[in-house]
Write an enzyme that holds these catalytic residues in place. Structure first.
Site, PDB file in Angstrom:
ATOM      1  CB  ALA A 158      27.953  -9.677  58.335  1.00  0.00           C
ATOM      2  CE1 TYR A 159      22.027 -10.574  52.052  1.00  0.00           C
ATOM      3  CE2 TYR A 159      23.485  -9.913  50.474  1.00  0.00           C
ATOM      4  CZ  TYR A 159      22.456 -10.387  50.783  1.00  0.00           C
ATOM      5  OH  TYR A 159      21.197 -10.645  49.871  1.00  0.00           O
ATOM      6  CB  ALA A 160      29.850 -10.029  51.572  1.00  0.00           C
TER       7      ALA A 160
END
Length: 254
Positions: A158-160
């Site tokens: 999700a961060y990526a």
């Protein structure tokens, strides 16, 4: 070259994610360069950064912002403008979180939380500030991207995705707003020694592998972000649009 090229004297700035990590040093850097600063923070009782900025002789305000509450995000810039007599020169979108888990086990609620904080809030704040800056034909917006804007990472799906979105969002807004003298750029930090990288630094194998790839042979410190931020916030970067300034000790060049 005049040192005034990097001065923020007479400027007003708002920054999210400013109470710890790189955001704290960024907020202090804005004040050290001469800007009056509005701190966008969830815990409005935390006066630690506020006191540091006041000690520098700059004006400082605190505005409540919960990036996980979209109604709070939508109302934030209006409150900032009220504090600054309807003048906002610089917006720094730094608030961010990550959730670590293999993609096959990643929870939908964790995905939604990260995307809201790291991408949707960035757009919403930028849109509101952008309307003000475009009308004034002047402004600087600086987003915090990441090495994950270029790479997929491990266990941070999700961060990526969010940081990849921040990278292209930065370029998209710059494409529209550069003609109005509004510069939209991003800083892409590498591995910085903050709470967010604590899990990696505490993992002997990951820590060794990460350090082996960094030509500078060290993690960055929050202070390493001060200069790049002031550059992008100042008139020194007036012809810089839609760029991701990587601050990573050489990681991406390896």
């Amino acid at each position: 070259m005049s040192k005034d090229l990097f001065s923020l004297a007479g400027k007003t700035a708002a920054i999210s994610g400013c109470t710890r990590g790189i955001g704290r040093d960024m907020a202090i850097a804005l004040a050290e360069a001469g800007a009056d600063v509005c701190l966008l923070q969830r815990n409005t009782d935390d006066l630690s950064v506020y006191n540091d900025i006041i000690a520098l002789g700059r004006q400082c305000h605190i505005v409540s912002l919960d990036v996980n509450d979209q109604s709070s995000v939508r109302s934030c810039i209006k409150l900032v403008l009220e504090k600054f007599n309807n003048k906002l020169d610089i917006l720094v979108n730094n608030a961010g979180i990550t959730k670590r888990n293999p993609a096959v086990d990643f929870l939908e609620e964790d995905w939604d939380t990260v995307i809201q904080c790291d991408l949707k809030a960035v757009y919403t704040l930028s849109q509101a500030a952008g309307k003000h800056m475009v009308a004034r034909k002047s402004g600087k917006i600086i987003n915090t991207a990441s090495l994950m804007s270029y790479q997929g990472g491990i266990n941070v799906v999700a961060y990526a995705a969010a940081k990849g979105g921040v990278a292209t969002l930065t370029k998209a807004l710059a494409n529209e707003w550069a003609q109005f003298n509004v510069n939209v750029n991003a800083i892409a930090p590498g591995y910085i020694a903050t709470d967010m990288t604590a899990a990696l630094r505490n993992d002997e194998t990951r820590d060794r592998d990460i350090l082996a790839r960094i030509p500078a042979q060290r993690y960055g410190s929050p202070e390493d972000l001060k200069g790049p931020l002031v550059f992008l916030a100042s008139q020194a970067s007036n012809y810089v649009n839609g760029e991701l300034l990587v601050v990573d000790g050489g990681w991406m060049g390896r």
